[in-house]
Write an enzyme that holds these catalytic residues in place. Sequence first.
Site, PDB file in Angstrom:
ATOM      1  N   ASP A  91       0.864  -1.170   0.000  1.00  0.00           N
ATOM      2  CA  ASP A  91       0.000   0.000   0.000  1.00  0.00           C
ATOM      3  C   ASP A  91       0.913   1.236   0.000  1.00  0.00           C
ATOM      4  OD1 ASP A  91      -2.309   1.669   0.462  1.00  0.00           O
ATOM      5  OD2 ASP A  91      -1.779   1.691   2.585  1.00  0.00           O
ATOM      6  N   ASP A  93      -0.312   5.085   1.027  1.00  0.00           N
ATOM      7  CA  ASP A  93      -0.588   6.028   2.111  1.00  0.00           C
ATOM      8  C   ASP A  93      -0.518   5.323   3.466  1.00  0.00           C
ATOM      9  OD1 ASP A  93      -2.887   8.439   0.673  1.00  0.00           O
ATOM     10  OD2 ASP A  93      -1.187   7.403  -0.207  1.00  0.00           O
TER      11      ASP A  93
END
Length: 292
Positions: A91, A93
Amino acid sequence: MPSRFALILSARTLLPQAERAAVELLAPIGASVGRFAPSGDGRYEVLTAAVELDASRVAEAREALAGLAEAEAALVPARVREAERKFLIMDVDSTLIQQEVIELLAEHAGKRAEVAAVTEAAMRGELDFAQSLHARVRTLEGLPVEVIDRVREAVLLTPGAAELVAAYHAAGHAVAVVSGGFNQILSPLAERLGLDFWRANELEIADGRLTGRVVGEVVDRAVKEHSLRVWAAERGVPLEACIAVGDGANDLDMLAAAGLGVAFHAKPAVRAAADAAVDLPYLDVVRHFAGL
């Protein structure tokens, strides 16, 4: 026949009792634990030992190790560490980078607190991700496109992120990221890190301003998992040799699909579902899970 694993203990400072405590937690489950070997650096310490354990008791072993107070513990299948070809997908953020980009953008619209509350709920799995994304992006309508440049400059890599990517690449393995954030921010960062694959949402821009909409399919949990499967297959890496890392509910599917799903400073639901959790502030702890 017992299955083979590696037990990885990590902490800023590992005390001698960490080894003993881990072995004692695994003993009632019938695990055989070998000699621990040290690694790590001045930021944190790592101990790794070979483990043999009945495959039917892996979940039980991981639950027991979650109670280890002296260190963070990960039980990694040997096939993840010993694979000739490996694949890492992360991922972005609050994982690859320290911030939530939508919140940085929303700050310029005076809506950061409002957007942050929605982001938190979405990451906990309380809201549909696509619907929440559209709602948050609408708050950006009318912002000048120059805001993207200012946000890009404000983005900070998570400590250890560059080291983790470099370790995979040095060993000849592929690294990908997939994000519910925005391609205008991610692409320059991905190019700088030399990532092999990346995907994110595309902010719509018209007449030099954000329209408050995204273009095309929203990158949600299903798209993240699909991206892992497609990219890993393209590189000839079986899913059992993949490590996926994330922090929010929209990462759950790709964490479940990978040979090792890692929760990084994650929400409780993600920690509960993941194979391993990292709460140290250094993303490159994950390199030790891969044996790099």
